[in-house]
Design an enzyme around this catalytic site. Structure first.
Site, mmCIF file in Angstrom:
data_model
loop_
_atom_site.group_PDB
_atom_site.id
_atom_site.type_symbol
_atom_site.label_atom_id
_atom_site.label_comp_id
_atom_site.label_asym_id
_atom_site.label_seq_id
_atom_site.Cartn_x
_atom_site.Cartn_y
_atom_site.Cartn_z
ATOM 1 N N HIS A 1 0.847 -1.420 0.072
ATOM 2 C CA HIS A 1 -0.155 -0.049 -0.102
ATOM 3 C C HIS A 1 0.859 1.197 -0.105
ATOM 4 O O HIS A 1 0.414 2.293 0.644
ATOM 5 C CB HIS A 1 -0.949 -0.078 1.182
ATOM 6 C CG HIS A 1 -1.940 -1.031 1.143
ATOM 7 N ND1 HIS A 1 -3.342 -0.805 0.682
ATOM 8 C CD2 HIS A 1 -1.822 -2.385 1.708
ATOM 9 C CE1 HIS A 1 -3.888 -2.136 0.670
ATOM 10 N NE2 HIS A 1 -3.283 -2.872 1.446
ATOM 11 N N ASN B 1 -10.267 -2.658 2.427
ATOM 12 C CA ASN B 1 -10.053 -2.626 1.169
ATOM 13 C C ASN B 1 -11.343 -2.716 0.333
ATOM 14 O O ASN B 1 -12.372 -2.653 0.976
ATOM 15 C CB ASN B 1 -9.327 -4.202 0.694
ATOM 16 C CG ASN B 1 -7.970 -4.213 1.190
ATOM 17 O OD1 ASN B 1 -7.189 -3.331 1.026
ATOM 18 N ND2 ASN B 1 -7.593 -5.388 1.192
HETATM 19 FE FE1 HDD Z 1 -2.637 -4.752 5.421
HETATM 20 C C1 HDD Z 1 -1.131 -1.567 5.040
HETATM 21 C C2 HDD Z 1 -5.408 -3.433 4.218
HETATM 22 C C3 HDD Z 1 -3.997 -7.873 5.444
HETATM 23 C C4 HDD Z 1 0.234 -5.964 7.064
HETATM 24 N N1 HDD Z 1 -3.311 -2.990 4.759
HETATM 25 C C5 HDD Z 1 -2.326 -1.822 4.767
HETATM 26 C C6 HDD Z 1 -3.160 -0.610 4.172
HETATM 27 C C7 HDD Z 1 -4.410 -1.169 4.045
HETATM 28 C C8 HDD Z 1 -4.392 -2.629 4.196
HETATM 29 C C9 HDD Z 1 -5.745 -0.451 3.570
HETATM 30 C C10 HDD Z 1 -2.750 0.756 3.994
HETATM 31 C C11 HDD Z 1 -2.921 1.686 5.093
HETATM 32 C C12 HDD Z 1 -2.716 2.893 4.896
HETATM 33 O O1 HDD Z 1 -3.277 3.514 3.963
HETATM 34 O O2 HDD Z 1 -1.558 3.479 5.429
HETATM 35 N N2 HDD Z 1 -4.245 -5.279 4.959
HETATM 36 C C13 HDD Z 1 -5.349 -4.643 4.542
HETATM 37 C C14 HDD Z 1 -6.461 -5.664 4.423
HETATM 38 C C15 HDD Z 1 -6.149 -6.853 4.892
HETATM 39 C C16 HDD Z 1 -4.705 -6.725 5.172
HETATM 40 C C17 HDD Z 1 -7.972 -5.309 4.390
HETATM 41 C C18 HDD Z 1 -6.854 -8.170 4.926
HETATM 42 C C19 HDD Z 1 -7.983 -8.341 5.383
HETATM 43 N N3 HDD Z 1 -1.818 -6.571 6.068
HETATM 44 C C20 HDD Z 1 -2.780 -7.844 6.023
HETATM 45 C C21 HDD Z 1 -1.942 -9.029 6.612
HETATM 46 C C22 HDD Z 1 -0.794 -8.239 7.123
HETATM 47 C C23 HDD Z 1 -0.814 -6.825 6.653
HETATM 48 C C24 HDD Z 1 -2.483 -10.277 6.939
HETATM 49 C C25 HDD Z 1 0.327 -8.987 7.726
HETATM 50 C C26 HDD Z 1 0.328 -10.039 8.501
HETATM 51 N N4 HDD Z 1 -0.599 -4.163 5.890
HETATM 52 C C27 HDD Z 1 0.227 -4.678 6.460
HETATM 53 C C28 HDD Z 1 1.580 -3.667 6.795
HETATM 54 C C29 HDD Z 1 1.038 -2.480 5.968
HETATM 55 C C30 HDD Z 1 -0.368 -2.675 5.732
HETATM 56 C C31 HDD Z 1 2.751 -4.461 6.247
HETATM 57 C C32 HDD Z 1 1.867 -1.742 5.445
HETATM 58 C C33 HDD Z 1 2.073 -0.308 5.690
HETATM 59 C C34 HDD Z 1 1.349 -0.324 6.788
HETATM 60 O O3 HDD Z 1 0.903 -1.407 7.465
HETATM 61 O O4 HDD Z 1 0.997 0.657 7.397
HETATM 62 O O5 HDD Z 1 1.459 -3.660 8.212
#
Ligand code: HDD
Length: 722
Positions: free
Chosen positions: A105, A178
């Site tokens: 993202h 999402n």
């Molecule tokens: Fe995630 C970012 C949505 C599963 C780990 N995720 C991130 C963002 C969104 C989502 C919208 C961007 C937030 C922003 O605008 O700053 N992610 C989801 C959804 C998931 C999902 C709807 C499933 C239902 N994500 C998911 C899993 C993991 C992560 C299973 C790790 C185990 N996601 C992350 C992250 C991020 C992220 C690595 C990257 C940047 C951040 O968190 O802030 O931690």
């Protein structure tokens, strides 16, 4: 010393009479918090941190006036001196400007706004932002794509992030969702594998922001839990018209908790009030090259032009004991609840009406976490959600370097913070309380412990329990990966099904490994033999024999994008193809269309007065509808070339618009351009002598948005390859 003594004696006194002393009662702490100044509005709050540079001298970082355009040197032709702190400070700050981009993202755009509750929902949840009709809560939303890096194109085919921060009067609450209601995997431990497979290859860093490569499809076809989300992403949900035209989903099942501890299972669903709309694939690809910022531009322009977009927050509510009642497990994030089984219940409306002032300070530094919940909302045991609760906190530490990232203006709650967390890099607060531990008597037990009954404390649903053998296994109720993608596919219109199949054909045609292609067909075939056959034929392969374990003919409502009419056409874009030789009618048409809240661009050969864009830069991706103004028809004749734009450009804009399903048309003599370009007279093609009639047609055409009968279907011929 005296103070400590005084506190000690207070403490002793209190210890002796804690129960009786009203001063030590935790309610007092609550009172104290409630007495803090009321949460200012979002705008006022961030304004305190804004820096204006008008009428000021330039200063160093520590405030002394200075100039920063010449380094200090030993003679005009000599070396720069180490003592030049101005030089060092400037270069050092520059060298440290970047923070790590989000690992997923990374590409996104944000906006501020307000959420207004439709009513008092205390029968469902004790969340204070849902406690009374008309209650307003400031919000910040960041939309994003998942796979691409920060500079990638907005229109890459991808799942899109929809993360909302509510700055409630009981702390920050985030729905990190999402635009697709399901996810690829069921256990968070697989997230690094999913992301590694989708991201560019580690040897050559290709391809950027795309899943059309072997490793992605190798993972998808080896991990069938991905199939459902993949189907949504390959349909229009992967290439929305803009952030304004997509829904949002919390994906996981969460819990609502009432004041008396009663719980229900819920799913969050943001419904766009602009209506859902999508691009078509070729259009999205071209747009990615023409304007990589298309989505952030659309959001920014809509807000700047006074057409603030809105979404309605809905929940699907299910009794705790019905978690397995629908034939799948509500803890499984690869499943959605069809609306027929649990209707959407509207809770409130969010409007985004303020563009960020500074992209880095706000959109880049905002740190969402699914773990940011408030009283009234609780987690479930969904294993994907459980893992996310760790990952987001961890990633924010990596990005911001310190747990004090919560003190950045965009992350700061709009309520006072009282706890014993202290110090660390970049600490912004000056804590006055030296008794930074609990329990204590020296500060009368403050800050006091709040809980469910006292101080409106944040609490875990009292009915939740966990106790079982330790296993590295998922429940067998998570095993069916194929029935729901089939339900989704069954529920699309034939043309949407065609787009989905074409998308898989496109992606799979980039796969080099025959084994991976075969694996893809095996998984598709479990969902539908028809899909597998149609993809196989395009790949020049044999489809597997039908395998009907998961085949069914059920359908659900609400998943089609193209089957809807847009409820508003505000801030859609219309291009008027004109000629500088006769701009009058183009100008008055523009004024007329602007009254419909449309963003109108007059295109001409040069930037003469009244022209907004030249043919050299205009193309159909920039417009949702295209009109040829009288006088421009000459430009469409093939013999009319000009050094001012590529040969055939006016006709190409019109024809591409037609091919990509947009409403197109001509006013008066301009209509001749349609004939000379080969645009047939079909639905969504408007030619009128009268401007008012033309506008009427275009308004309907824009609400229809895509005229899908212009796209060929496989079923139109026995074999589409003939
Ligand atoms: Fe995630 C970012 C949505 C599963 C780990 N995720 C991130 C963002 C969104 C989502 C919208 C961007 C937030 C922003 O605008 O700053 N992610 C989801 C959804 C998931 C999902 C709807 C499933 C239902 N994500 C998911 C899993 C993991 C992560 C299973 C790790 C185990 N996601 C992350 C992250 C991020 C992220 C690595 C990257 C940047 C951040 O968190 O802030 O931690």
């Amino acid at each position: 010393m005296h103070t400590v003594k005084a506190l000690l004696s207070w403490g002793l006194l209190l210890q002796l009479s804690t129960a009786a002393c009203p001063f030590a009662h935790p309610e007092a702490a609550v009172h104290q918090r409630r007495d803090d100044k009321p949460a200012p509005t979002e705008d006022e709050f961030l304004k305190k941190f804004e820096v204006e540079d008008g009428e000021s001298w330039m200063t160093s970082d520590v405030g002394g006036p200075m100039g920063d355009q010449r380094s200090l040197r030993a003679g005009q032709r000599g070396p720069t001196l180490l003592e030049d702190f101005i030089f060092r400070q400037k270069l050092q700050h520059f060298d440290h400007e970047r923070i790590p981009e989000r690992v997923v993202h990374a590409r996104g755009a944000g906006a501020h706004g307000t959420f207004t509750s439709y009513g008092d929902f205390s029968n469902l949840t004790s969340a204070s932002f849902l406690s009374e009709e008309g209650k307003k809560t400031p919000v910040f939303v960041r939309f994003s794509t998942v796979a691409g890096s920060r500079g990638s194109a907005d229109t890459a085919r991808d799942v899109h992030g929809f993360a909302t921060r509510f700055y409630t009067d009981e702390g920050n609450f985030d729905i990190v969702g999402n635009n697709i209601p399901v996810f690829f995997i069921q256990d968070a431990i697989q997230f690094p594998d999913l992301v590694h497979s989708v991201k560019p290859s580690p040897d050559n860093e290709m391809p950027q922001a795309a899943t059309a490569h072997d490793s992605a499809w190798d993972f998808f076809s080896s991990q069938p839990s991905t199939m459902h989300t993949l189907f949504w992403a390959m349909a229009g949900f992967g290439i929305p018209r803009s952030y304004r035209h997509m829904d949002g989903f919390g994906v996981h099942t969460f819990r609502f908790v009432t004041d008396d501890g009663k719980t229900k299972l819920i799913k969050w669903h943001w419904k766009t009030l602009q209506g859902k709309a999508s691009l078509v694939w070729e259009e999205a690809q071209v747009l990615g090259g023409k304007n990589a910022d298309a989505h952030r531009q659309d959001l920014f322009d809509a807000i700047a032009s006074g057409n603030a977009p809105s979404w309605e927050l809905n929940v699907q509510v299910v009794d705790e004991d019905r978690a397995l009642a629908f034939g799948f497990d509500l803890l499984d994030p690869t499943k959605f609840i069809p609306e027929e089984l649990a209707p959407l219940q509207p809770l409130g409306k969010m409007t985004l009406d303020i563009n960020p002032t500074n992209y880095f300070a706000e959109t880049e530094q905002v740190a969402f976490q699914p773990g940011h919940i408030v009283r009234g909302v609780d987690f479930t045991e969904d294993p994907l959600l459980q893992g996310r609760l760790y990952s987001y906190l961890d990633t924010q530490l990596n990005r911001h370097g310190s747990p004090n990232f919560e003190q950045l203006p965009i992350n700061m709650p709009r309520v006072a913070i009282h706890n014993n967390n202290r110090d660390g890099f970049g600490q912004m607060f000056i804590h006055k309380n030296p008794i930074h531990y609990n329990p204590n008597t020296l500060n009368n037990g403050f800050p006091a412990q709040a809980n469910q009954t006292t101080g409106r404390g944040f609490f875990t649903a009292p009915g939740r329990k966990a106790s079982w053998y330790l296993v590295r296994e998922l429940s067998a109720t998570f095993d069916d990966h194929w029935s729901q993608p089939r339900l989704f596919f069954n529920s699309l219109t034939p043309v949407e099904q065609q787009f989905l199949i074409n998308a898989i054909r496109f992606e799979a045609s980039h796969i080099k490994s025959e084994q991976v292609k075969r694996n893809v067909l095996v998984q598709l075939n479990r969902i539908s033999n028809d899909v597998a056959k149609r993809v196989a034929e395009a790949l020049g392969m044999e489809a597997p024999a039908p395998e009907d374990t998961y085949y069914h003919n059920n359908v659900t409502q609400g998943v089609s994008i193209f089957n809807n009419t847009l409820p508003t056409i505000a801030a859609l874009r219309v291009g008027i193809l004109a000629s500088v030789k006769s701009l009058d009618e183009a100008t008055s048409l523009k004024e007329r269309l602007a009254k419909e809240k449309l963003l109108v661009t007059v295109v001409g050969e040069s930037l003469a007065e009244g022209v907004d864009q030249t043919y050299s830069s205009a193309d159909a991706t920039g417009f949702d509808a295209i009109i040829v103004a009288p006088g421009a028809e000459e430009l469409f004749k093939t013999e009319n070339t000009s050094p001012l734009f590529p040969t055939g450009r006016p006709g190409q804009v019109l024809l591409d618009g037609y091919r990509w399903g947009k409403p197109v048309g001509g006013l008066g003599a301009g209509s001749a351009a349609l004939e000379s370009t080969g645009v047939p007279s079909t639905p969504g093609v408007y030619t009128e002598e009268d401007a008012e009639k033309l506008v009427g047609g275009f308004k309907q055409g824009l609400a229809t948005f895509k005229f899908t009968d212009r796209f060929p279907l496989d079923s139109d011929s026995d074999s589409y390859l003939n």
